[in-house]
Design a protein around this motif. Structure first.
Motif, PDB file in Angstrom:
ATOM      1  N   UNK A  77      19.338 -13.749 -11.121  1.00 40.77           N
ATOM      2  CA  UNK A  77      18.501 -13.720  -9.922  1.00 40.77           C
ATOM      3  C   UNK A  77      17.615 -12.472  -9.882  1.00 40.77           C
ATOM      4  N   UNK A  78      18.162 -11.328 -10.292  1.00 39.79           N
ATOM      5  CA  UNK A  78      17.380 -10.093 -10.219  1.00 39.79           C
ATOM      6  C   UNK A  78      16.123 -10.159 -11.088  1.00 39.79           C
ATOM      7  N   UNK A  79      16.243 -10.797 -12.252  1.00 40.18           N
ATOM      8  CA  UNK A  79      15.062 -10.929 -13.120  1.00 40.18           C
ATOM      9  C   UNK A  79      13.971 -11.753 -12.448  1.00 40.18           C
ATOM     10  N   UNK A  80      14.389 -12.727 -11.665  1.00 38.26           N
ATOM     11  CA  UNK A  80      13.414 -13.561 -10.956  1.00 38.26           C
ATOM     12  C   UNK A  80      12.754 -12.744  -9.836  1.00 38.26           C
ATOM     13  N   UNK A  81      13.565 -11.950  -9.120  1.00 39.48           N
ATOM     14  CA  UNK A  81      13.003 -11.030  -8.113  1.00 39.48           C
ATOM     15  C   UNK A  81      11.955 -10.131  -8.775  1.00 39.48           C
ATOM     16  N   UNK A  82      12.310  -9.545  -9.924  1.00 31.94           N
ATOM     17  CA  UNK A  82      11.425  -8.611 -10.608  1.00 31.94           C
ATOM     18  C   UNK A  82      10.120  -9.276 -11.045  1.00 31.94           C
ATOM     19  N   UNK A  83      10.229 -10.516 -11.539  1.00 36.87           N
ATOM     20  CA  UNK A  83       9.034 -11.220 -12.013  1.00 36.87           C
ATOM     21  C   UNK A  83       8.088 -11.499 -10.850  1.00 36.87           C
ATOM     22  N   UNK A  84       8.643 -11.880  -9.715  1.00 31.94           N
ATOM     23  CA  UNK A  84       7.807 -12.152  -8.538  1.00 31.94           C
ATOM     24  C   UNK A  84       7.174 -10.847  -8.044  1.00 31.94           C
ATOM     25  N   UNK A  85       7.968  -9.775  -8.040  1.00 33.40           N
ATOM     26  CA  UNK A  85       7.451  -8.470  -7.612  1.00 33.40           C
ATOM     27  C   UNK A  85       6.316  -8.015  -8.531  1.00 33.40           C
ATOM     28  N   UNK A 131      18.972 -21.386 -15.357  1.00 38.01           N
ATOM     29  CA  UNK A 131      20.105 -21.417 -16.280  1.00 38.01           C
ATOM     30  C   UNK A 131      20.659 -19.998 -16.348  1.00 38.01           C
ATOM     31  N   UNK A 132      21.867 -19.802 -15.811  1.00 41.88           N
ATOM     32  CA  UNK A 132      22.365 -18.421 -15.712  1.00 41.88           C
ATOM     33  C   UNK A 132      22.866 -17.862 -17.047  1.00 41.88           C
TER      34      UNK A 132
END
Ligand SMILES: [Cu+2]
Length: 158
Positions: free
Chosen positions: A108-116, A102-103
């Motif tokens: 998207x960047x927050x999802x990148x950060x969480x995975x990182x 849900x944007x």
């Protein structure tokens, strides 16, 4: 005498006329009722599903490095933990994740950060090294591993 007979006939005709009208209008009302009910139900169902999937959810897919089924669990768990993420599916062969979110709640960047943060490299974020060191041996992926996304290696991600 003549007058009263006429009046009697007239009354009977009137009564018959009325009941015919009543029956007719009841049938019309029933027909309209059924038709509009059908239409409304159909329209409502179509509108709800389309609006909720198209307007509220955004889909992204990007490369994430990883080795195995345990990596998949960790990566997807990290992505799903981000508020607003409704689904996450990492492909072990393509080294790629598909995420719906849900944007209005995240990006998207927050999802990148969480995975990182869970130790995994993505196209836009470098995996946390401490978390990487704590991964099981089988999950210690190669930092030069090619991520999907048109098969191109992003040289600046290490
Ligand atoms: Cu693994």
């Amino acid at each position: 005498m003549n007058f009263s007979k006429k009046s009697h006939d007239h009354k009977n005709n009137h009564v018959i006329g009325m009941s015919k009208k009543v029956i007719l209008s009841m049938a019309v009302v029933a027909a309209i009722g059924f038709t509009s009910c059908k239409n409304e139900g159909k329209q409502a169902a179509e509108t709800t599903t389309e609006v909720s999937s198209e307007l509220a959810m955004t889909d992204v897919s990007f490369g994430v490095r990883g080795n195995c089924g345990m990596c998949k669990k960790t990566i997807e768990k990290a992505a799903n933990a981000v508020e607003g993420v409704s689904s996450a599916n990492w492909d072990v062969d393509k080294k790629k994740i598909d995420v719906s979110f849900d944007d209005t709640k995240t990006d998207a960047q927050e999802i990148h950060n969480a995975i990182a943060a869970s130790g995994y490299d993505t196209e836009k974020a470098t995996g946390n090294l401490e978390a990487y060191d704590n991964l099981p041996g089988c999950c210690k992926y190669d930092h030069d591993m090619m991520m999907n996304q048109s098969g191109e290696v992003k040289a600046d991600v290490h």
